[in-house]
Scaffold this motif. Sequence first.
Motif, mmCIF file in Angstrom:
data_model
loop_
_atom_site.group_PDB
_atom_site.id
_atom_site.type_symbol
_atom_site.label_atom_id
_atom_site.label_comp_id
_atom_site.label_asym_id
_atom_site.label_seq_id
_atom_site.Cartn_x
_atom_site.Cartn_y
_atom_site.Cartn_z
ATOM 1 N N LYS A 39 0.908 -1.163 -0.048
ATOM 2 C CA LYS A 39 0.059 -0.130 0.132
ATOM 3 C C LYS A 39 0.911 1.198 -0.097
ATOM 4 C CE LYS A 39 -3.638 -2.562 0.775
ATOM 5 N NZ LYS A 39 -4.241 -3.473 -0.120
ATOM 6 N N ASP A 40 0.325 2.205 -0.299
ATOM 7 C CA ASP A 40 0.887 3.782 -0.200
ATOM 8 C C ASP A 40 1.115 4.049 1.209
ATOM 9 O OD1 ASP A 40 -1.290 5.204 0.508
ATOM 10 O OD2 ASP A 40 -1.560 6.088 -1.625
ATOM 11 N N GLU A 41 1.713 5.316 1.515
ATOM 12 C CA GLU A 41 1.973 5.875 2.731
ATOM 13 C C GLU A 41 0.555 6.037 3.697
ATOM 14 O OE1 GLU A 41 3.035 7.504 0.058
ATOM 15 O OE2 GLU A 41 5.030 6.569 0.048
ATOM 16 N N GLU A 42 -0.319 6.174 3.067
ATOM 17 C CA GLU A 42 -1.618 6.571 3.773
ATOM 18 C C GLU A 42 -2.389 5.084 3.754
ATOM 19 O OE1 GLU A 42 -1.137 8.757 0.961
ATOM 20 O OE2 GLU A 42 0.111 9.877 2.483
ATOM 21 N N GLY A 43 -1.910 3.957 3.307
ATOM 22 C CA GLY A 43 -2.474 2.695 3.391
ATOM 23 C C GLY A 43 -3.481 2.333 2.229
ATOM 24 N N GLN A 44 -3.620 3.189 1.227
ATOM 25 C CA GLN A 44 -4.225 3.076 0.059
ATOM 26 C C GLN A 44 -3.689 2.297 -0.898
ATOM 27 O OE1 GLN A 44 -7.522 4.579 0.179
ATOM 28 N NE2 GLN A 44 -6.682 4.892 2.519
ATOM 29 N N ARG A 45 -4.615 1.659 -1.995
ATOM 30 C CA ARG A 45 -3.913 0.579 -3.050
ATOM 31 C C ARG A 45 -3.012 1.351 -3.881
ATOM 32 N NH1 ARG A 45 -6.373 0.779 -7.869
ATOM 33 N NH2 ARG A 45 -6.250 -1.458 -8.281
ATOM 34 N N LEU A 46 -2.163 0.705 -4.404
ATOM 35 C CA LEU A 46 -1.299 1.141 -5.608
ATOM 36 C C LEU A 46 -1.519 0.783 -6.947
ATOM 37 C CD1 LEU A 46 2.163 0.452 -3.662
ATOM 38 C CD2 LEU A 46 1.211 2.447 -4.039
ATOM 39 N N ASP A 47 -1.828 1.651 -7.620
ATOM 40 C CA ASP A 47 -2.420 1.537 -8.951
ATOM 41 C C ASP A 47 -1.028 1.268 -9.812
ATOM 42 O OD1 ASP A 47 -1.431 4.113 -9.740
ATOM 43 O OD2 ASP A 47 -3.300 4.767 -9.569
ATOM 44 N N SER A 48 -1.594 0.971 -11.221
ATOM 45 C CA SER A 48 -0.698 0.714 -12.210
ATOM 46 C C SER A 48 0.295 2.005 -12.574
ATOM 47 C CB SER A 48 -1.149 0.105 -13.480
ATOM 48 O OG SER A 48 -2.019 1.174 -13.967
ATOM 49 N N LEU A 49 0.154 3.103 -12.198
ATOM 50 C CA LEU A 49 0.712 4.231 -12.319
ATOM 51 C C LEU A 49 1.850 4.398 -11.302
ATOM 52 C CD1 LEU A 49 -1.883 6.627 -13.641
ATOM 53 C CD2 LEU A 49 0.001 5.640 -15.105
ATOM 54 N N THR A 50 1.455 4.202 -9.999
ATOM 55 C CA THR A 50 2.271 4.483 -8.796
ATOM 56 C C THR A 50 3.002 3.204 -8.318
ATOM 57 O OG1 THR A 50 0.192 4.090 -7.484
ATOM 58 C CG2 THR A 50 0.649 6.560 -8.351
ATOM 59 N N VAL A 96 -11.474 -4.971 -10.873
ATOM 60 C CA VAL A 96 -10.797 -3.925 -10.116
ATOM 61 C C VAL A 96 -11.268 -4.068 -8.559
ATOM 62 C CG1 VAL A 96 -10.198 -1.448 -9.954
ATOM 63 C CG2 VAL A 96 -10.164 -2.676 -12.282
ATOM 64 N N HIS A 97 -10.358 -4.015 -7.746
ATOM 65 C CA HIS A 97 -10.931 -4.107 -6.289
ATOM 66 C C HIS A 97 -10.541 -2.684 -5.598
ATOM 67 C CE1 HIS A 97 -11.211 -5.313 -2.130
ATOM 68 N NE2 HIS A 97 -12.020 -6.278 -2.426
ATOM 69 N N PRO A 98 -11.314 -2.091 -4.799
ATOM 70 C CA PRO A 98 -11.018 -0.858 -4.053
ATOM 71 C C PRO A 98 -10.045 -0.823 -3.240
ATOM 72 C CG PRO A 98 -13.212 -1.755 -3.117
ATOM 73 C CD PRO A 98 -12.816 -2.606 -4.300
ATOM 74 N N PHE A 99 -9.321 -2.009 -2.504
ATOM 75 C CA PHE A 99 -8.384 -2.243 -1.579
ATOM 76 C C PHE A 99 -7.236 -2.787 -2.459
ATOM 77 C CE2 PHE A 99 -12.227 -2.566 1.025
ATOM 78 C CZ PHE A 99 -12.511 -1.185 1.184
ATOM 79 N N ALA A 100 -7.446 -3.729 -3.275
ATOM 80 C CA ALA A 100 -6.148 -4.774 -3.549
ATOM 81 C C ALA A 100 -5.597 -4.024 -4.669
ATOM 82 C CB ALA A 100 -6.781 -5.788 -4.086
ATOM 83 N N GLY A 101 -4.192 -3.761 -4.456
ATOM 84 C CA GLY A 101 -3.271 -2.955 -5.488
ATOM 85 C C GLY A 101 -3.132 -3.853 -6.903
ATOM 86 N N THR A 102 -2.801 -2.935 -7.898
ATOM 87 C CA THR A 102 -2.653 -3.627 -9.274
ATOM 88 C C THR A 102 -1.663 -4.740 -9.318
ATOM 89 O OG1 THR A 102 -3.180 -1.411 -10.094
ATOM 90 C CG2 THR A 102 -1.983 -2.853 -11.551
ATOM 91 N N ALA A 103 -0.649 -4.614 -8.510
ATOM 92 C CA ALA A 103 0.421 -5.788 -8.843
ATOM 93 C C ALA A 103 -0.075 -7.103 -8.134
ATOM 94 C CB ALA A 103 1.738 -5.461 -8.067
ATOM 95 N N TYR A 104 -0.885 -6.714 -6.904
ATOM 96 C CA TYR A 104 -1.600 -8.113 -6.542
ATOM 97 C C TYR A 104 -2.467 -8.739 -7.370
ATOM 98 C CZ TYR A 104 -4.407 -10.350 -3.059
ATOM 99 O OH TYR A 104 -5.371 -11.751 -2.432
ATOM 100 N N ALA A 105 -3.400 -7.770 -7.829
ATOM 101 C CA ALA A 105 -4.421 -7.973 -8.792
ATOM 102 C C ALA A 105 -4.002 -8.743 -9.974
ATOM 103 C CB ALA A 105 -5.398 -6.927 -9.116
#
Length: 192
Positions: A39-50, A96-105
Motif C-alpha cells: 500500500k502507499d503511505e496512507e494505506g491506500q492501494r497502489l495503482d498501475s501508475l504508482t 478492479v478491487h477498491p483495496f487490492a493493488g494492481t500488482a496484487y490483482a
Amino acid sequence: MDLGDSDSLENAVLQIKERLQDNGSMLHALVNNAGISPKDEEGQRLDSLTTPMQSWRDVFQVNFFAPIMLARGLFEELRAAKGSVVNVTSIAGGRVHPFAGTAYATSKAALASLTREMAADFGPHGVRVNAIAPGEIDTSILSPGTEKIVETIPMRRLGSTAEVADTIYYLCSAPSSYVTGAEIHINGGQHV
C-alpha cells in the motif's frame, strides 16, 4: 522459508523432501496461500501508475513465482501421493478491487491462469491442481471501508476463515477426486 527469496525457496524444497523421506511420509497436498499487496503511505492501494517496479517484482515473486517453484520442486512427492495443489487466488484477480493493488490483482489473475496450465500439465501424473478465489473474508487484515462492500454482497456478510479452510480441505480430499483446473469463488456471490 522466505517466499520472497528464490534461494530460500530452493533450500526449503530440499528440507521438505528430506523431512518427508526421513519420516516415511507422503506429500498429499500443497496449499499456496501466501500473498502480499503493498500500500502507499496512507494505506491506500497502489495503482498501475504508482506501483514501484521493485514492488511489482516482490509481489510476483511471492504471489506467482513461489507457487510454481514449490509445485515443481515437490512434483515427485506430489505424484507419488497422487496429491493435490490448491492455489489461493483472489476476487481481485478478475475485477478492479477498491483495496487490492494492481500488482496484487495481476499476480492473482496470473496465478488463476497458471492453475489451469498446471492442471493440464500435472493431471496426467495423477496430481490435481485447483484454486480458490476468496472475496471479503473476516480476518485481521480487512481494510477500512469493507463494511460498505458487504452491503453489495448478495449474502450480506463477510466469509469466515473456516469456510475458506473447508473448501481447501474439500479440494485436497477424496470427494473432489475428479475436480482439477477449477477456481472456486468463496465470496458470498460478490463476483456475480
